[in-house]
Design a protein around this motif. Structure first.
Motif, short mmCIF file in Angstrom:
data_model
loop_
_atom_site.label_atom_id
_atom_site.label_comp_id
_atom_site.label_asym_id
_atom_site.label_seq_id
_atom_site.Cartn_x
_atom_site.Cartn_y
_atom_site.Cartn_z
N SER A 101 0.80 -1.22 -0.04
CA SER A 101 0.01 -0.13 0.22
C SER A 101 0.95 1.30 -0.05
O SER A 101 0.64 2.25 -0.66
CB SER A 101 -1.02 0.04 1.25
N GLU A 102 2.00 1.30 0.63
CA GLU A 102 2.78 2.26 0.78
C GLU A 102 3.57 2.55 -0.57
O GLU A 102 3.99 3.74 -0.67
CB GLU A 102 3.78 1.90 1.86
N MET A 103 3.84 1.32 -1.44
CA MET A 103 4.49 1.64 -2.74
C MET A 103 3.24 2.30 -3.61
O MET A 103 3.79 3.24 -4.38
CB MET A 103 4.75 0.42 -3.19
N VAL A 104 2.20 1.71 -3.48
CA VAL A 104 1.35 2.49 -4.31
C VAL A 104 1.06 3.88 -3.97
O VAL A 104 0.99 4.69 -4.99
CB VAL A 104 -0.22 1.80 -3.90
N HIS A 112 -7.07 1.57 -3.59
CA HIS A 112 -6.81 2.70 -3.35
C HIS A 112 -7.27 3.82 -4.33
O HIS A 112 -7.01 4.96 -4.01
CB HIS A 112 -5.11 2.99 -3.25
N GLU A 113 -8.13 3.36 -5.12
CA GLU A 113 -8.68 4.13 -6.31
C GLU A 113 -7.62 5.08 -7.05
O GLU A 113 -7.79 6.30 -7.33
CB GLU A 113 -9.67 5.12 -5.59
N ASP A 114 -6.33 4.57 -7.20
CA ASP A 114 -5.35 5.22 -7.97
C ASP A 114 -5.28 4.48 -9.35
O ASP A 114 -4.85 3.68 -9.70
CB ASP A 114 -4.01 4.95 -7.27
N SER A 131 -11.79 -10.43 -8.51
CA SER A 131 -10.64 -10.13 -9.49
C SER A 131 -10.68 -8.70 -9.44
O SER A 131 -11.38 -7.90 -8.87
CB SER A 131 -11.32 -10.68 -10.91
N PRO A 132 -9.57 -8.10 -10.24
CA PRO A 132 -9.43 -6.64 -10.14
C PRO A 132 -10.89 -6.06 -10.97
O PRO A 132 -10.94 -5.08 -10.54
CB PRO A 132 -8.11 -6.48 -11.12
N LEU A 133 -11.40 -6.80 -12.11
CA LEU A 133 -12.51 -6.28 -12.42
C LEU A 133 -13.52 -6.11 -11.48
O LEU A 133 -14.52 -5.23 -11.65
CB LEU A 133 -12.90 -7.18 -13.67
N HIS A 134 -13.87 -7.13 -10.71
CA HIS A 134 -15.01 -7.11 -9.61
C HIS A 134 -14.69 -5.60 -8.75
O HIS A 134 -15.44 -5.12 -8.51
CB HIS A 134 -14.80 -8.06 -8.57
N LEU A 135 -13.42 -5.72 -8.20
CA LEU A 135 -13.16 -4.17 -7.41
C LEU A 135 -13.44 -3.03 -8.03
O LEU A 135 -13.92 -2.09 -7.55
CB LEU A 135 -11.58 -4.55 -6.97
N ALA A 136 -12.82 -3.02 -9.29
CA ALA A 136 -12.95 -1.75 -9.97
C ALA A 136 -14.48 -1.29 -10.45
O ALA A 136 -14.65 -0.35 -10.36
CB ALA A 136 -12.40 -1.89 -11.54
N LEU A 150 -15.02 2.34 -11.05
CA LEU A 150 -13.66 3.04 -11.65
C LEU A 150 -13.78 2.74 -13.13
O LEU A 150 -13.35 1.57 -13.67
CB LEU A 150 -12.41 2.40 -11.22
N THR A 151 -14.79 3.40 -14.11
CA THR A 151 -14.89 3.07 -15.29
C THR A 151 -13.73 3.01 -16.25
O THR A 151 -13.75 2.11 -16.83
CB THR A 151 -16.01 4.18 -15.84
N ASP A 152 -12.76 4.01 -16.23
CA ASP A 152 -11.65 3.85 -16.99
C ASP A 152 -10.91 2.55 -16.83
O ASP A 152 -10.27 1.91 -17.73
CB ASP A 152 -10.92 5.02 -16.83
N VAL A 153 -10.76 1.94 -15.67
CA VAL A 153 -10.17 0.91 -15.21
C VAL A 153 -10.87 -0.43 -15.65
O VAL A 153 -10.34 -1.06 -16.34
CB VAL A 153 -9.91 0.90 -13.79
N VAL A 154 -12.14 -0.28 -15.71
CA VAL A 154 -12.83 -1.42 -15.90
C VAL A 154 -12.82 -1.35 -17.52
O VAL A 154 -12.94 -2.46 -18.23
CB VAL A 154 -14.39 -1.09 -15.59
N ARG A 155 -12.87 -0.26 -18.04
CA ARG A 155 -12.64 -0.17 -19.72
C ARG A 155 -11.37 -0.96 -20.11
O ARG A 155 -11.36 -1.82 -20.97
CB ARG A 155 -12.82 0.96 -20.20
N ASP A 156 -10.04 -0.53 -19.59
CA ASP A 156 -8.67 -1.21 -19.58
C ASP A 156 -8.90 -2.77 -19.50
O ASP A 156 -8.22 -3.38 -20.12
CB ASP A 156 -7.89 -0.33 -18.90
#
Length: 344
Positions: A70-73, A115-117, A142-147, A152-158
């Motif tokens: 988390s600190e790295m993010v 972290h919504e980054d 999965s990351p898609l579940h969390l996005a 986080l529409t842009d993340v879902v798109r990517d």
């Protein structure tokens, strides 16, 4: 407002899903006993018995903690505008990031999303191979579940364009599209479905969670009319039955007294006489709930008043004694020994 608050739905309590997201993302979150699917619902229950069956079984574990990642993010976020930001997998491998997961099963991509980054998440999506994008954490998210949870529409798109799977199910049996339908994330749902033809989406739209609900059922239960329209346009089966009692989306809309959804489904061609496992049609439910407006709408759409359920009851039988409901139907029948007989 915490991340948990943003993930809360305004629907009934029993339809909520534990997103596993907290504003501080405490390390103790996933140490709680995982919920088992109800014995009333079907599903691969053995999936919950061992971590060896998870899709990330070949993904290396690490001594790195949630806090350190988390600190790295956070550090990456601070360097967002600087040229010092890592640019290649080789640099990332110095910290063993590409082959590390936390004790909660999260990859760095999971953490960046939590972290919504968005910027870091999008960078990682480009760096990671497709197989890594589909890793599920200890809650089978999965990351898609969390996005999707966090809209986080842009993340879902990517993620979708990179090939992230739409069929992965979390511990409640929900796909990311289920999550979007329950929480009303229309933009996320649109991004997940826009690049696919109906034949490709068909198996995704048929997936049922452990409560037996497909995406259209969840959208109907939560009065998400725009998403219902989107699903229908993408080829969702209007008459798909949920797995516990055989209700269609039309049955559920009637139960919710949601006349807008009833009208939408009828206009799209839903079967007005679809029967549950016990033989009840939407008209049975509307009359039983004394919903005059919906009963009239169903009748105008051609609902058969003479269909009988397993209790040998017609909708007219259920309306017995309720003059307001009876007034909806024409007086073109008589009763002999308590049974309706259509006049020729």
């Amino acid at each position: 407002m915490s991340r948990v608050d943003r993930c809360k739905d305004d629907s009934l309590e029993d339809t909520r899903i534990d997103s596993g997201i907290d504003s501080s993302y405490r390390a103790t979150l996933h140490s709680e006993e995982r919920r088992e699917p109800s014995v009333d619902f079907g599903g691969p229950r053995d999936k919950f018995s061992t971590a060896d069956e998870r899709v990330d079984s070949a993904y290396g574990s690490s001594s790195m903690t949630t806090d350190s990642l988390s600190e790295m993010v956070h550090d990456w976020s601070l360097r967002d505008g600087e040229e010092q930001q890592p640019q290649s997998p080789d640099e990332l491998s110095e910290e063993n990031i590409l082959t590390s997961i936390t004790e909660d099963g999260d990859t760095l991509l999971h953490l960046a999303i939590i972290h919504e980054d968005t910027h870091i998440a999008q960078e990682l999506i480009q760096l990671f191979p497709k197989e890594v994008l589909d890793i599920q954490n200890n809650l089978y998210q999965s990351p898609l579940h969390l996005a999707t949870y966090l809209n986080l529409t842009d993340v879902v798109r990517d993620l979708t364009r990179k090939g992230a799977s739409l069929e992965l199910q979390d511990q409640d049996g929900n796909t990311a599209l289920h999550v979007a339908c329950q929480h009303g994330q229309k933009e996320c749902a649109s991004e997940m479905t826009q690049d696919f033809c109906p034949s490709t989406l068909e198996p995704v739209l048929k997936i049922q969670n452990w409560r037996g609900l497909a995406c259209l059922h969840l959208a109907a239960l939560n009065r998400k009319h725009q998403i219902m329209n989107l699903l229908v346009k993408k080829g969702a089966d209007l008459n798909i039955q949920e797995g516990t009692s055989g209700k269609t989306a039309l049955h559920l809309a009637v139960e919710m007294h949601d006349i807008a959804s009833v009208r939408l489904l009828l206009n799209r061609g839903a079967n007005v006489d679809a029967a549950m496992f016990n033989g009840c049609t939407p008209l049975h439910l509307a009359v039983g709930r004394q919903d005059i407006a919906i009963a009239n709408l169903l009748f105008q759409a051609g609902a058969d008043t003479m269909l009988r359920n397993m209790e040998d009851e017609t909708a007219l039988d259920l309306a017995d004694g309720n003059d307001d409901i009876l007034a909806v139907f024409p007086f073109d029948d008589i009763q002999i020994s308590g049974r309706s007989v259509v006049l020729s």
